[in-house]
Design an enzyme around this catalytic site. Structure first.
Site, PDB file in Angstrom:
ATOM      1  N   LYS A 112       0.731  -1.254  -0.060  1.00 24.99           N
ATOM      2  CA  LYS A 112      -0.042   0.076   0.078  1.00 24.99           C
ATOM      3  C   LYS A 112       0.894   1.336   0.038  1.00 24.99           C
ATOM      4  O   LYS A 112       0.580   2.287  -0.573  1.00 24.99           O
ATOM      5  CB  LYS A 112      -0.958  -0.239   1.151  1.00 24.99           C
ATOM      6  N   LYS A 194     -10.957  -5.844 -11.846  1.00 21.75           N
ATOM      7  CA  LYS A 194     -11.676  -6.141 -10.753  1.00 21.75           C
ATOM      8  C   LYS A 194     -12.195  -4.824 -10.189  1.00 21.75           C
ATOM      9  O   LYS A 194     -11.693  -3.720 -10.481  1.00 21.75           O
ATOM     10  CB  LYS A 194     -10.655  -6.440  -9.489  1.00 21.75           C
ATOM     11  N   LYS A 197     -12.928   1.115  -6.288  1.00 21.05           N
ATOM     12  CA  LYS A 197     -13.137   2.491  -6.581  1.00 21.05           C
ATOM     13  C   LYS A 197     -11.941   3.076  -7.193  1.00 21.05           C
ATOM     14  O   LYS A 197     -12.235   4.434  -7.811  1.00 21.05           O
ATOM     15  CB  LYS A 197     -13.624   3.067  -5.475  1.00 21.05           C
TER      16      LYS A 197
END
Ligand code: TRP
Ligand code: SF4
Length: 328
Positions: A112, A194, A197
């Site tokens: 991340k 996939k 958002k």
């Protein structure tokens, strides 16, 4: 009844992928387990601290979607994480016993940090994400945690932290939580990747009929079917992946034959899907509208949920303090 707990971060509006992947599963679990479901607003703050106001808006919207989609406050305890400060307090105690190396090794931590470049994630809170998540779980002594495979390393860490507490202070004080993995079908977004958002390819629960129709109508299909007369292959078409979730066996058979022989066009194929997606979303839209018209309903639900959660969390925290002799 065994206890189940799970949460979702209010880091954006909820989409069809979240509904199929997480929420529908939770709704089924409600009858078999004693369930705790919450909006993980503090977790959203670990990456979204620059815009807390936005997180607050998403929090209310997510809570609304929980109820609109079918979580039942009569069956489950539904609440907002930050309304139970006991989570944060347990988090402090757990942070004292969690070795840094364990946190730095969590794969999602590095991933991340590399993915999200527009925010500074070199923070204490972001590193401690899984410690807070552990507090969320073990403060209710939850046995099962329904999560996606991406959350497995977090859950493994939760088990290790629980084990370490038990080893240091009292055997078997915190049960080690287990992941409750459910196979759910892949939910592609409008571009075939996939649904997410961050890809801008999602169909949101808050979209209306016109937007849903528009999004599916322009969705990518089997690239081999450029013209109406070209034959296609449903196995290569993301629209068909959605049919697998929403359409009947007969419809899927009909579409497969029609697509491979070019006797059905993509527009008609998509019309069938649009009908089903709207049928799925309509009751959610209606319930959302009802909740928007009666804001006190949602406030009452959150209040009741908090009360129930706080009772259990408070007891665990009190016992934990007794165990480590932290009573003044
Ligand atoms: N990390 C979870 C997510 O990204 C959210 C979460 C926070 C959670 N605390 C939890 C999930 C406790 C399960 C249990 O969606
Ligand atoms: Fe996809 Fe349906 Fe078009 Fe076949 S007919 S390519 S399944 S949208």
């Amino acid at each position: 009844m065994d206890r189940v707990l799970s949460g979702i971060q209010p880091s954006g509006p909820l989409h069809l992928g979240n509904l199929i992947g997480a929420l529908s599963n939770w709704i089924r679990l409600q009858d078999k387990y004693e369930c705790y479901f919450f909006v993980a607003d503090l977790h959203a703050l670990t990456t979204g601290y620059g815009n807390p106001y936005q997180i607050k808006e998403y929090t209310v919207d997510l809570l609304m979607n929980f109820i609109a989609a079918g979580l039942n406050p009569e069956k489950s305890t539904i609440f907002i994480q930050s309304q139970i400060p006991e989570h944060s307090e347990l988090h402090v105690f757990l942070s004292m016993i969690t070795p840094l190396g364990w946190l730095e090794r969590v794969p999602t931590y590095k991933e991340k940090k590399e993915q999200i470049k527009d925010k500074d994630l070199d923070t204490y809170g972001f590193l401690g994400y899984p410690v807070l998540q552990t507090a969320d779980i073990i403060i209710y002594r939850a046995k099962y945690v329904p999560v996606g495979v991406d959350q497995i390393p977090h859950l493994e860490l939760s088990r290790e932290i629980a084990r370490r507490f038990n080893y240091l202070y009292e055997n078997e004080f915190f049960p080690e939580p287990e992941a409750l993995l459910t196979d759910f079908p892949k939910v592609p977004g409008t571009d075939g990747r996939k649904m997410s958002k961050s890809y801008g390819n999602a169909i949101y629960l808050s979209d209306n009929q016109t937007i849903v129709t528009e999004k599916i109508s322009t969705m990518v299909t089997d690239p081999a079917r450029k013209r109406r007369t070209d034959k296609g292959d449903p196995a290569k078409c993301p629209v068909f992946d959605l049919h697998k979730i929403f359409s009947t066996e007969d419809e899927k058979k009909e579409i497969t034959i029609g697509c491979t022989t070019a006797s059905i066009g993509c527009i008609d194929c998509k019309k069938i899907l649009i009908k089903h997606v709207i049928e799925t979303l309509r009751p959610i839209w209606e319930k959302r509208q009802e909740l928007i018209n009666n804001p006190s309903l949602l406030i009452d639900i959150a209040h009741e949920g908090s009360k129930k959660a706080k009772k259990v969390a408070g007891e665990t925290l009190k016992e934990m303090k007794e165990v480590i002799g932290w009573i003044f």
